[in-house]
Enzyme design. Structure first.
Site, short mmCIF file in Angstrom:
data_model
loop_
_atom_site.label_atom_id
_atom_site.label_comp_id
_atom_site.label_asym_id
_atom_site.label_seq_id
_atom_site.Cartn_x
_atom_site.Cartn_y
_atom_site.Cartn_z
CG ASP A 1 51.36 76.75 65.89
OD1 ASP A 1 50.72 77.14 66.89
OD2 ASP A 1 50.97 76.92 64.73
CB THR B 1 48.99 87.18 72.44
OG1 THR B 1 49.00 85.76 72.62
CG2 THR B 1 47.70 87.74 72.99
C1 GLA Z 1 48.08 80.30 64.10
C2 GLA Z 1 49.56 80.70 64.08
C3 GLA Z 1 50.07 80.94 65.50
C4 GLA Z 1 49.16 81.93 66.23
C5 GLA Z 1 47.71 81.46 66.15
C6 GLA Z 1 46.76 82.45 66.78
O1 GLA Z 1 47.93 79.04 64.70
O2 GLA Z 1 50.34 79.68 63.47
O3 GLA Z 1 51.40 81.41 65.45
O4 GLA Z 1 49.32 83.23 65.72
O5 GLA Z 1 47.33 81.27 64.80
O6 GLA Z 1 46.98 82.53 68.14
#
Ligand code: GLA
Length: 388
Positions: free
Chosen positions: A175, A35
């Protein structure tokens, strides 16, 4: 850890004053997957494992980096004028990406640095170990270069730029924001459309958060993540011909159902359905957690998994088996795949009394069905990046 790192630092770079030690955590996303690049909600928390770094300013413009996790790679030696990406620099590209981004954004990096890293966070499993290294480097620059006008959200945004533009990944803000802004005993409900956020207490005296590693490598995860991102952009363009929205997550699931026929490709319809329902589940999850309704929270996690599996198609056989086996154990409140998908980990909330049974039964049955040994990590919430 702090003293050990300082001792190691002096062994590698020589004695002297001015050494400081920093830490940036890894993260777990409780719910709100895929999302964050659609202007939706995410609900992650920082954890106690992460990346430690010791740093000292130099009197010239040289940058030296050493990782205790990769001693065989030796020391990376470069300078502020030579920070371009180089494949052979491998992990060393992460610190370079951050320094380079700060300079591009006009931050005054007045001298070189000696940097020593050590991570106790498993790599490549979806704990965001690379983002953790980026944020710890960002914090070092902020602190050592006296960049007092930058706050931790700025560091997260610079980290995302470093990730997207320098490293060439298409990751969202999930993250980097969590690692910069995490708070012990709290999850963060982050609205990625405007970066507004609320800390929700996450005191789980009777439960544990367990991460299970499927042992299935996340092959081509950046490319596949990018493909999903492009599909969302394509669907958004089609929807914008009939509704005035900037992001997919401005639509509720009900509003989407009313206009979905404008999208001709059924695959794209499913992608959007995941995004809009996941966004609603995430807001609800934060809400029910606030009321202490962990049963409902777990159900929302389970629904998230099914949606990621069926509509977004980012799960895989191994993750599905882990989740199925977890659901069979009494005392498991919820379990789902976590992160980008295509391998990596699941996250489960398990009652204290059921933890050993969970590890034993899920481990055994998973190995029987896949031939792979799963690994289990009981994680604890922790603070965002900080000076130690
Ligand atoms: C990876 C990306 C995040 C997010 C997740 C899915 O971890 O680095 O930014 O998009 O996938 O939620």
């Amino acid at each position: 850890m702090k003293q050990q790192l300082v001792d190691k630092f002096m062994e590698i770079y020589g004695e002297g004053d001015g050494i400081k030690v920093y830490f940036a955590p890894g993260r777990v996303n409780l719910i709100g997957e895929h999302t964050d690049y659609n202007g939706g909600h995410v609900f992650p928390c920082a954890i106690t494992i992460g990346t430690y770094a010791a740093a000292r300013k130099r009197t010239d413009d040289k940058i030296r980096c050493y990782s205790l996790n990769y001693p065989e790679k030796g020391m990376l030696k470069t300078s502020l004028g030579d920070l371009a990406y180089r494949r052979e620099d491998e992990w060393g590209n992460y610190p370079k990406s951050v320094i380079s981004t700060f300079m591009q954004k006009g931050c005054r990096i007045s001298c070189g640095l000696d940097l020593l890293y050590y991570g106790d966070i498993p790599k490549g499993l979806g704990f965001a170990s690379s983002a953790s290294m980026e944020i710890v480097t960002g914090l070092i620059l902020k602190d050592m270069m006296g960049l007092t006008d930058l706050n931790m959200v700025d560091i997260a945004l610079f980290g995302q730029l470093a990730d997207n533009e320098y490293m060439g990944t298409g990751s969202g803000i999930l993250d980097l924001f969590t690692i910069s802004m995490g708070k012990k005993d709290h999850a963060i409900l982050l609205d990625t459309s405007n970066l507004s956020y609320i800390y929700t207490p996450l005191n789980l005296p009777h439960e544990k958060i367990i991460i299970t590693n499927s042992g299935k490598p996340r092959l081509a995860v950046h490319e596949r993540h990018q493909e999903r991102r492009s599909q969302c952009e394509e669907a958004l363009k089609e929807l914008q011909t009939v509704v005035s929205i900037r992001d997919l997550c401005e639509l509720t699931a009900e509003a989407f159902a009313q206009v979905q026929e404008v999208i001709k490709n059924p695959v794209l319809v499913r992608r959007v359905r995941h995004v809009v329902t996941e966004n609603q589940r995430t807001a609800e999850a934060a809400n029910v957690l606030g009321r202490g309704d962990l049963q409902r929270f777990g159900k929302l996690m389970n629904a998230s998994h099914l949606s990621l599996k069926e509509d977004y198609e980012v799960s895989c056989r191994e993750l599905d088996i882990l989740v199925e086996e977890a659901w069979k154990v009494d005392g498991v409140l919820g379990s789902r795949m976590m992160g980008a998908g295509f391998g990596g980990c699941t996250v489960s909330i398990v009652k204290n009394g059921a933890v050993s049974e969970f590890i034993q039964k899920v481990g055994e049955n998973y190995e029987k069905r896949t031939g792979i040994k799963a690994e289990f990590y009981v994680v604890e919430t922790g603070d965002g990046a900080k000076i130690l």
